[in-house]
Design a protein around this motif. Sequence first.
Motif, PDB file in Angstrom:
ATOM      1  N   PRO A  74       0.631 -56.537  20.171  1.00  0.00           N
ATOM      2  CA  PRO A  74       0.789 -57.755  20.971  1.00  0.00           C
ATOM      3  C   PRO A  74       0.823 -57.583  22.484  1.00  0.00           C
ATOM      4  O   PRO A  74       0.290 -58.434  23.196  1.00  0.00           O
ATOM      5  N   LEU A  75       1.410 -56.551  23.031  1.00  0.00           N
ATOM      6  CA  LEU A  75       1.570 -56.459  24.477  1.00  0.00           C
ATOM      7  C   LEU A  75       0.573 -55.509  25.146  1.00  0.00           C
ATOM      8  O   LEU A  75       0.708 -55.196  26.323  1.00  0.00           O
ATOM      9  N   CYS A  76      -0.441 -55.066  24.412  1.00  0.00           N
ATOM     10  CA  CYS A  76      -1.466 -54.206  24.993  1.00  0.00           C
ATOM     11  C   CYS A  76      -2.446 -55.025  25.810  1.00  0.00           C
ATOM     12  O   CYS A  76      -2.798 -56.143  25.447  1.00  0.00           O
ATOM     13  N   HIS A  77      -2.908 -54.430  26.892  1.00  0.00           N
ATOM     14  CA  HIS A  77      -3.938 -55.052  27.714  1.00  0.00           C
ATOM     15  C   HIS A  77      -5.305 -54.858  27.066  1.00  0.00           C
ATOM     16  O   HIS A  77      -5.540 -53.859  26.385  1.00  0.00           O
ATOM     17  N   SER A  78      -6.207 -55.786  27.333  1.00  0.00           N
ATOM     18  CA  SER A  78      -7.601 -55.622  26.911  1.00  0.00           C
ATOM     19  C   SER A  78      -8.240 -54.595  27.835  1.00  0.00           C
ATOM     20  O   SER A  78      -8.123 -54.715  29.056  1.00  0.00           O
ATOM     21  N   LEU A  79      -8.881 -53.603  27.255  1.00  0.00           N
ATOM     22  CA  LEU A  79      -9.491 -52.546  28.067  1.00  0.00           C
ATOM     23  C   LEU A  79     -10.978 -52.415  27.755  1.00  0.00           C
ATOM     24  O   LEU A  79     -11.365 -52.374  26.586  1.00  0.00           O
ATOM     25  N   PRO A  80     -11.794 -52.295  28.793  1.00  0.00           N
ATOM     26  CA  PRO A  80     -13.222 -52.047  28.595  1.00  0.00           C
ATOM     27  C   PRO A  80     -13.454 -50.547  28.394  1.00  0.00           C
ATOM     28  O   PRO A  80     -13.751 -49.814  29.334  1.00  0.00           O
ATOM     29  N   LEU A  81     -13.277 -50.077  27.197  1.00  0.00           N
ATOM     30  CA  LEU A  81     -13.333 -48.641  26.922  1.00  0.00           C
ATOM     31  C   LEU A  81     -14.675 -48.042  27.316  1.00  0.00           C
ATOM     32  O   LEU A  81     -15.727 -48.624  27.063  1.00  0.00           O
ATOM     33  N   ASP A  82     -14.612 -46.882  27.938  1.00  0.00           N
ATOM     34  CA  ASP A  82     -15.830 -46.152  28.296  1.00  0.00           C
ATOM     35  C   ASP A  82     -16.319 -45.321  27.120  1.00  0.00           C
ATOM     36  O   ASP A  82     -17.524 -45.167  26.924  1.00  0.00           O
ATOM     37  N   ALA A  83     -15.399 -44.755  26.343  1.00  0.00           N
ATOM     38  CA  ALA A  83     -15.781 -43.917  25.206  1.00  0.00           C
ATOM     39  C   ALA A  83     -14.631 -43.831  24.214  1.00  0.00           C
ATOM     40  O   ALA A  83     -13.464 -43.869  24.601  1.00  0.00           O
ATOM     41  N   VAL A  84     -15.007 -43.725  22.953  1.00  0.00           N
ATOM     42  CA  VAL A  84     -14.050 -43.459  21.870  1.00  0.00           C
ATOM     43  C   VAL A  84     -14.741 -42.502  20.915  1.00  0.00           C
ATOM     44  O   VAL A  84     -15.905 -42.689  20.562  1.00  0.00           O
ATOM     45  N   SER A  85     -14.026 -41.460  20.512  1.00  0.00           N
ATOM     46  CA  SER A  85     -14.559 -40.559  19.488  1.00  0.00           C
ATOM     47  C   SER A  85     -13.498 -40.372  18.416  1.00  0.00           C
ATOM     48  O   SER A  85     -12.302 -40.395  18.695  1.00  0.00           O
ATOM     49  N   VAL A  86     -13.962 -40.218  17.187  1.00  0.00           N
ATOM     50  CA  VAL A  86     -13.079 -39.953  16.048  1.00  0.00           C
ATOM     51  C   VAL A  86     -13.678 -38.772  15.301  1.00  0.00           C
ATOM     52  O   VAL A  86     -14.848 -38.811  14.908  1.00  0.00           O
ATOM     53  N   ASP A  87     -12.883 -37.720  15.141  1.00  0.00           N
ATOM     54  CA  ASP A  87     -13.357 -36.501  14.489  1.00  0.00           C
ATOM     55  C   ASP A  87     -12.428 -36.111  13.349  1.00  0.00           C
ATOM     56  O   ASP A  87     -11.246 -36.466  13.344  1.00  0.00           O
ATOM     57  N   PHE A  88     -12.982 -35.350  12.417  1.00  0.00           N
ATOM     58  CA  PHE A  88     -12.257 -34.969  11.207  1.00  0.00           C
ATOM     59  C   PHE A  88     -12.334 -33.468  10.984  1.00  0.00           C
ATOM     60  O   PHE A  88     -13.352 -32.843  11.265  1.00  0.00           O
ATOM     61  N   GLU A  89     -11.233 -32.943  10.458  1.00  0.00           N
ATOM     62  CA  GLU A  89     -11.197 -31.550  10.024  1.00  0.00           C
ATOM     63  C   GLU A  89     -10.697 -31.538   8.588  1.00  0.00           C
ATOM     64  O   GLU A  89      -9.577 -31.999   8.314  1.00  0.00           O
ATOM     65  N   LEU A  90     -11.506 -31.042   7.685  1.00  0.00           N
ATOM     66  CA  LEU A  90     -11.098 -30.922   6.283  1.00  0.00           C
ATOM     67  C   LEU A  90     -10.323 -29.623   6.148  1.00  0.00           C
ATOM     68  O   LEU A  90     -10.817 -28.566   6.531  1.00  0.00           O
ATOM     69  N   ASP A  91      -9.102 -29.721   5.620  1.00  0.00           N
ATOM     70  CA  ASP A  91      -8.217 -28.557   5.585  1.00  0.00           C
ATOM     71  C   ASP A  91      -7.689 -28.351   4.173  1.00  0.00           C
ATOM     72  O   ASP A  91      -6.897 -29.154   3.674  1.00  0.00           O
ATOM     73  N   ASP A  92      -8.126 -27.270   3.553  1.00  0.00           N
ATOM     74  CA  ASP A  92      -7.690 -26.952   2.189  1.00  0.00           C
ATOM     75  C   ASP A  92      -6.215 -26.591   2.125  1.00  0.00           C
ATOM     76  O   ASP A  92      -5.611 -26.671   1.056  1.00  0.00           O
ATOM     77  N   THR A  93      -5.620 -26.172   3.237  1.00  0.00           N
ATOM     78  CA  THR A  93      -4.208 -25.784   3.199  1.00  0.00           C
ATOM     79  C   THR A  93      -3.282 -26.999   3.149  1.00  0.00           C
ATOM     80  O   THR A  93      -2.131 -26.859   2.744  1.00  0.00           O
ATOM     81  N   LEU A  94      -3.737 -28.184   3.569  1.00  0.00           N
ATOM     82  CA  LEU A  94      -2.869 -29.380   3.468  1.00  0.00           C
ATOM     83  C   LEU A  94      -2.619 -29.753   2.009  1.00  0.00           C
ATOM     84  O   LEU A  94      -1.452 -30.004   1.690  1.00  0.00           O
ATOM     85  N   PRO A  95      -3.515 -29.953   1.157  1.00  0.00           N
ATOM     86  CA  PRO A  95      -4.913 -30.247   1.412  1.00  0.00           C
ATOM     87  C   PRO A  95      -5.071 -31.664   1.969  1.00  0.00           C
ATOM     88  O   PRO A  95      -4.256 -32.546   1.687  1.00  0.00           O
ATOM     89  N   GLY A  96      -6.109 -31.850   2.780  1.00  0.00           N
ATOM     90  CA  GLY A  96      -6.350 -33.164   3.335  1.00  0.00           C
ATOM     91  C   GLY A  96      -7.259 -33.148   4.534  1.00  0.00           C
ATOM     92  O   GLY A  96      -7.976 -32.178   4.778  1.00  0.00           O
ATOM     93  N   VAL A  97      -7.193 -34.237   5.287  1.00  0.00           N
ATOM     94  CA  VAL A  97      -8.070 -34.452   6.432  1.00  0.00           C
ATOM     95  C   VAL A  97      -7.219 -34.643   7.675  1.00  0.00           C
ATOM     96  O   VAL A  97      -6.321 -35.497   7.686  1.00  0.00           O
ATOM     97  N   ARG A  98      -7.497 -33.862   8.706  1.00  0.00           N
ATOM     98  CA  ARG A  98      -6.889 -34.092  10.019  1.00  0.00           C
ATOM     99  C   ARG A  98      -7.814 -35.012  10.795  1.00  0.00           C
ATOM    100  O   ARG A  98      -9.031 -34.795  10.838  1.00  0.00           O
ATOM    101  N   VAL A  99      -7.240 -36.032  11.401  1.00  0.00           N
ATOM    102  CA  VAL A  99      -8.001 -37.013  12.169  1.00  0.00           C
ATOM    103  C   VAL A  99      -7.603 -36.872  13.633  1.00  0.00           C
ATOM    104  O   VAL A  99      -6.413 -36.866  13.954  1.00  0.00           O
ATOM    105  N   THR A 100      -8.583 -36.774  14.513  1.00  0.00           N
ATOM    106  CA  THR A 100      -8.339 -36.719  15.953  1.00  0.00           C
ATOM    107  C   THR A 100      -9.202 -37.784  16.616  1.00  0.00           C
ATOM    108  O   THR A 100     -10.385 -37.903  16.301  1.00  0.00           O
TER     109      THR A 100
END
Length: 172
Positions: A74-100
């Motif tokens: 609710p209180l966030c400003h509207s921002l004209p984002l220049d860039a957004v990236s979403v990356d994943f790392e599959l990790d057998d030791t979790l096991p699972g997915v790390r999201v950055t």
Amino acid sequence: MTTLTHLDDEGRARMVNVGEKPITARRAVARGEVRMLGATLDQVRSNSLSKGDVLAVARIAGIQAAKRTDELIPLCHSLPLDAVSVDFELDDTLPGVRVTASASVESRTGVEMEALTAVSVAALTIYDMCKAVDKGMVIDKLCLVRKEGGRSGVWDRTEFDDATSQPATAKE
């Protein structure tokens, strides 16, 4: 300790006026993880789930969510984002997915919430895409990793204890 800026003098919620702040380059990085059964991770890796390419859908969902953060928080400003990236790392030791996720903008306010929202929605999308085979997944460790720009400059999680956000040197 810093004063909470989203409260007025009477303690009511308010949107912060950033009109007088200078426009500067801002960047934020957030991360989280989705823990799952090893067999579920194998299906994500082999792209064999019936709903389709889990990571491709989660990446688009995270980017879309970052762009709409002001509609969700609710209180966030509207921002004209220049860039957004979403990356994943599959990790057998979790096991699972790390999201950055990383978000950047030239604006009067930061993009921490956009990066955190991207990770959150990407993780929720992974859950949605995999829930038919693994309802016990856990979304965990959502946090800001780094922020750059603005009056406070750089903040980096590696300089802090993950649990408390206190300087690592303060640990006994």
